[in-house]
Each structure stands twice: as structure tokens, then as C-alpha cells.
Scaffold this motif. Structure first.
Motif, short mmCIF file in Angstrom:
data_model
loop_
_atom_site.label_atom_id
_atom_site.label_comp_id
_atom_site.label_asym_id
_atom_site.label_seq_id
_atom_site.Cartn_x
_atom_site.Cartn_y
_atom_site.Cartn_z
N THR A 1 7.23 -4.13 -3.92
CA THR A 1 6.92 -5.70 -3.83
C THR A 1 5.38 -6.01 -4.07
O THR A 1 4.97 -5.49 -2.84
CB THR A 1 7.85 -6.31 -3.06
N LEU A 2 4.96 -6.71 -4.54
CA LEU A 2 3.54 -7.45 -4.26
C LEU A 2 3.69 -8.53 -3.60
O LEU A 2 4.49 -9.64 -4.06
CB LEU A 2 3.03 -7.64 -5.51
N ARG A 3 3.54 -8.79 -2.51
CA ARG A 3 3.94 -9.92 -1.44
C ARG A 3 2.62 -10.90 -1.50
O ARG A 3 1.42 -10.39 -1.18
CB ARG A 3 4.23 -9.57 -0.12
N VAL A 4 3.11 -11.98 -1.71
CA VAL A 4 1.77 -13.11 -1.63
C VAL A 4 2.41 -13.73 -0.18
O VAL A 4 3.18 -14.72 0.05
CB VAL A 4 2.08 -14.35 -2.56
N LEU A 5 1.47 -13.51 0.79
CA LEU A 5 1.94 -13.74 2.15
C LEU A 5 1.44 -15.40 2.50
O LEU A 5 1.97 -15.89 3.38
CB LEU A 5 1.25 -12.92 3.03
N VAL B 1 -4.52 -2.28 2.37
CA VAL B 1 -3.10 -3.17 2.63
C VAL B 1 -2.61 -3.77 1.14
O VAL B 1 -1.46 -3.50 0.86
CB VAL B 1 -3.22 -4.26 3.64
N LEU B 2 -3.51 -3.87 0.21
CA LEU B 2 -3.14 -4.11 -1.21
C LEU B 2 -3.50 -2.85 -2.14
O LEU B 2 -2.63 -1.99 -2.48
CB LEU B 2 -3.89 -5.27 -1.70
N MET C 1 -1.11 -7.58 -11.92
CA MET C 1 -1.51 -6.58 -10.95
C MET C 1 -0.06 -5.73 -10.41
O MET C 1 -0.21 -4.42 -9.93
CB MET C 1 -1.98 -7.69 -9.62
N ALA C 2 1.05 -6.43 -10.21
CA ALA C 2 2.04 -5.46 -9.56
C ALA C 2 2.43 -4.40 -10.51
O ALA C 2 2.62 -3.43 -10.05
CB ALA C 2 3.20 -6.47 -9.38
N ALA D 1 0.48 -5.14 -0.78
CA ALA D 1 1.35 -4.02 -1.64
C ALA D 1 2.54 -3.65 -0.55
O ALA D 1 1.89 -2.62 0.15
CB ALA D 1 0.46 -3.28 -2.23
N ASP D 2 3.65 -4.09 -0.75
CA ASP D 2 4.65 -3.34 -0.06
C ASP D 2 5.22 -2.50 -0.58
O ASP D 2 6.28 -2.35 -1.65
CB ASP D 2 5.90 -4.36 0.34
#
Length: 403
Positions: free
Chosen positions: A344-348, A54-55, A372-373, A338-339
Motif C-alpha cells: 500500500t502507498l500510504r498518504v499519511l 520510507v517511500l 506511483m503505487a 510505501a508500506d
């Protein structure tokens, strides 16, 4: 750290543990290469493998935490070159082939899963069949052994063939590397995949091999209880207890008392206590710093559980939550995704531990997220407004640039 015993306060214990894992060392300033991988592997001893993507697959995260952005083919290249091999150590793990001989005692034991043992008892004929196919055709995945049909029906059941592959992998009669496109195990003969000098190295006595593993665990842990030492390579505490006593008698381990710990601890007398830890890192759920949940609580006061298999409405922190290490404390936890479609790196979600250290470090954490992104080839970071750390991160992220 010589002498008959060592007394450590909890801050010293944390620095000792993090220093042993490589966090007292600055990240490389230039290009990261195989030398840096070797140093990180030497610190950790092994890298646990997990397929959740997922990441990013979990085995890449310990390197990012210690080395920062690096070529993402470091581990596959080292595996292809025979410098690393996969085996059941702390779960499925990448392990230096230099340690291959230390795990052969386990290769001689029955597989830990009863279902695989049952298949091997029921279909021993499949062992030679599978080995012959791999010998003749080259590396194969379990999918390559799908059921075939002949004039009298199925040749074999696919699940039986997969079980036999796992049996042969456990025994060391097959080894494996991961196929890039789908992460499937690609099974092959050890003599085709591992260096000859590794396979020709004498097999030590089981007791000696286990003792070396305990000593390696002590070096990677910095300070450890008996349960910590046993857990590192998934040995039983009852087997390790006399080994630890032997290593203490030989001077290879020193007894220690740690503030707040009920159990006695042990340290490798050659380890160095860092004066300070200066780092900001996002830790995989399977990083050696946190993979033992009781140890994370003892060292950091950090209660951590993976919620991947928890139904979404019952999750407290999120699906794929990474602990945030700032200096020598675990200060928060981020649910990351990781979308790739949206780059986009999403911080949910972003939650801080008590004490305010995460909020004070929001700028450092935001820069680590930006780094990281960029490493993952994503164009932006998006922080969802969930959790008490989310707003400080969103504010800090507006000016964050990778470090």
C-alpha cells in the motif's frame, strides 16, 4: 531572450524555471529507456542522492516526476556503464561522466569535513593500504574494511579506514557506485569504473571549470540569482560573482529583473520561455525545483522544510513530505510512505496551499498517486484523514486510475 536585459513577471519566471527542468515537455508515451534518462539528466545536470527509503530512495523521484513510470534500474545501469558517476556536487550526486573534468578542481581541495582531514594527517599510512586492497581485491565497501586483528592487536580502526575511503573518493582517486541490496558505496579505482576517454580528457583551468558549472546551472535553473547559481554546484557566492560578471560580458548570461525579487537575476539567452506548463508531479524533497528553500519561496511562495529530524509531536506536515506540482504552481504537500508489507502507498497527511488549486486538482493528484503505487509494485493507495486535502483525495481516489 536576447537584448541587454529581461523583465519577467513571477508567472513567467516560474514557467522559465520549470521549462528548464523539463516540465514543459510531455512525459514519454511508450517505454522509457536510456534516451529519456539522458534527456532528464541533461535538463537537471545532476541528481542528488539520499538514502532515506520510507517511500523510495530520493534519486528515483526526479525521474518519476519528469518521465512517469520507468524501469527502476535506469540510474544503476547508467552508473555501471560509466555514463554517470557519483561525486560531491550538490551534496552526494549522480553526475554525467561527461562533466568529470569540471569537478577535478574540487578533487584537489581539502575535504570539507575536518574529521576526515584529521584522520588523514594522523594515519597517512592507511592511504596506500586501502588503495592496495581495492587494487588487489576489487571493489570494496567500508564494511569490507572492518577492523582485523593480528598478533599485536587491531590492524586499524574501522572509522579511520572509512575516513580514508572518503578522502580518496573526494580526491577522485576512488570512485563509487551503490550496492543494490543496502545502498552502500562500493568503492573502486576510476580506471576500472569510468571510460578511458573521460579520464583522459584534459583538466581545465579552475576558473574555466567553475565558469562552465555556473553556465550549466543557469541552463538548468532557467532564471536564477547569484545565490541560486552558486548553490547548484555548491560553490561560494564570492567565487561565483566575478564568474557571473564574466559570463554576462561574454553574452552567455543576460541580466534579468523578476517581479517581487530583491536580488538581480540572470538567464541563459538560449532558453525558451514556455507558453504554459501542463503537468502534475510529486517532487522529491531533494528535487532541483525545491532543494533551495529560499528559491522555492521566491518562485512559488512555498515555504518548505524537511521534518525528518523533527520529533514526531512537533512535525507540522509529516516525516517524508513531497511538494505537489500542478502546472506551474506548488499546490500542496503529501506525507508518503510505501508500506511494502501491506502493498500500500500510504498518504499519511495531505495539506493544500492557500488558493484552492489543490482541491481543484484532486483528481489529477489522485491519478498521479495511483501511477506511483503501480510503479512501485504496490496494489493500492490509502489516504489517511489528516490534512485539508485528504478528503478531496480520498473522494477522487475512488475513481482514480493511472494515467
Amino acid at each position: 531572450m536576447g537584448g541587454p536585459s529581461v523583465h519577467l513577471d513571477i508567472a513567467q519566471a516560474r514557467r522559465l524555471a520549470l521549462g528548464a527542468q523539463g516540465f514543459a515537455r510531455s512525459r514519454p508515451a511508450g517505454r522509457v529507456d536510456r534516451r529519456h534518462l539522458r534527456r532528464a539528466i541533461d535538463d537537471m545536470g545532476l541528481i542528488q542522492i539520499d538514502s532515506v527509503n520510507v517511500l523510495v530512495r530520493s534519486q528515483e523521484l526526479p525521474l518519476f516526476a519528469r518521465l512517469g513510470p520507468h524501469p527502476r534500474d535506469l540510474i544503476p545501469a547508467a552508473t555501471a556503464d560509466g555514463e554517470l558517476f557519483e561525486y560531491w556536487v550538490h551534496e552526494a550526486s549522480h553526475v554525467p561522466t561527461a562533466h568529470h573534468h569540471l569537478h577535478r578542481w574540487k578533487m584537489g581541495t581539502p575535504h570539507r569535513w575536518g574529521g576526515i582531514r584529521q584522520v588523514v594527517r594522523r594515519r597517512p599510512d592507511l592511504i596506500d593500504t586501502v588503495l592496495n586492497r581495492i587494487t588487489e581485491e576489487g571493489p570494496l565497501t567500508a564494511g569490507d574494511l572492518r577492523q582485523r586483528r593480528g598478533p599485536k592487536g587491531p590492524w586499524w580502526d574501522w572509522d579511520d579506514a572509512k575516513a580514508v575511503l572518503e578522502h580518496l573518493f573526494w580526491e577522485g582517486r576512488l570512485t563509487a557506485r551503490r550496492r543494490e541490496r543496502d545502498f552502500a558505496r562500493l568503492y573502486d579505482l576510476p580506471e576500472r569504473a569510468l571510460p578511458t576517454e573521460v579520464l583522459n580528457r584534459p583538466t581545465p583551468d579552475e576558473a574555466d571549470a567553475r565558469a562552465e558549472l555556473v553556465a550549466l546551472a543557469a541552463r538548468s535553473l532557467g532564471v536564477a540569482t547569484l545565490s541560486d547559481l552558486a548553490d547548484y554546484h555548491r560553490q561560494r557566492q564570492s567565487d561565483c560573482k566575478p564568474i557571473v560578471r564574466r559570463l554576462v560580458e561574454e553574452g552567455r548570461l543576460v541580466k534579468a529583473e523578476v517581479e517581487g525579487w530583491d536580488e538581480p537575476a540572470f538567464v541563459d539567452p538560449s532558453v525558451t520561455l514556455p507558453r504554459r506548463i501542463d503537468t502534475c508531479a510529486l517532487l522529491s524533497p531533494f528535487d532541483p525545483v525545491v532543494w533551495s528553500r529560499p528559491r522555492a519561496e521566491r518562485l512559488f511562495g512555498f515555504r518548505y522544510r524537511i521534518e525528518i529530524y523533527t520529533p514526531a509531536p512537533k512535525r507540522v506536515f509529516g516525516y517524508y513530505v513531497l511538494p505537489v506540482l500542478v502546472d506551474d504552481r506548488l499546490v500542496g504537500r503529501l506525507d508518503l510512505k510505501a508500506d511494502r508489507e501491506a502493498s500500500t502507498l500510504r498518504v499519511l497527511s495531505a495539506h493544500a496551499e492557500a488558493g484552492g488549486l489543490a482541491e481543484q486538482s484532486a483528481g489529477r493528484i489522485a491519478r498521479e498517486l495511483a501511477s506511483m503505487a503501480e510503479w512501485l509494485g504496490l496494489e493500492r493507495v490509502d489516504v489517511v484523514a489528516r490534512g485539508d486535502l485528504s478528503e478531496p483525495l480520498r473522494t477522487a481516489g475512488r475513481s482514480a486510475t493511472p494515467t
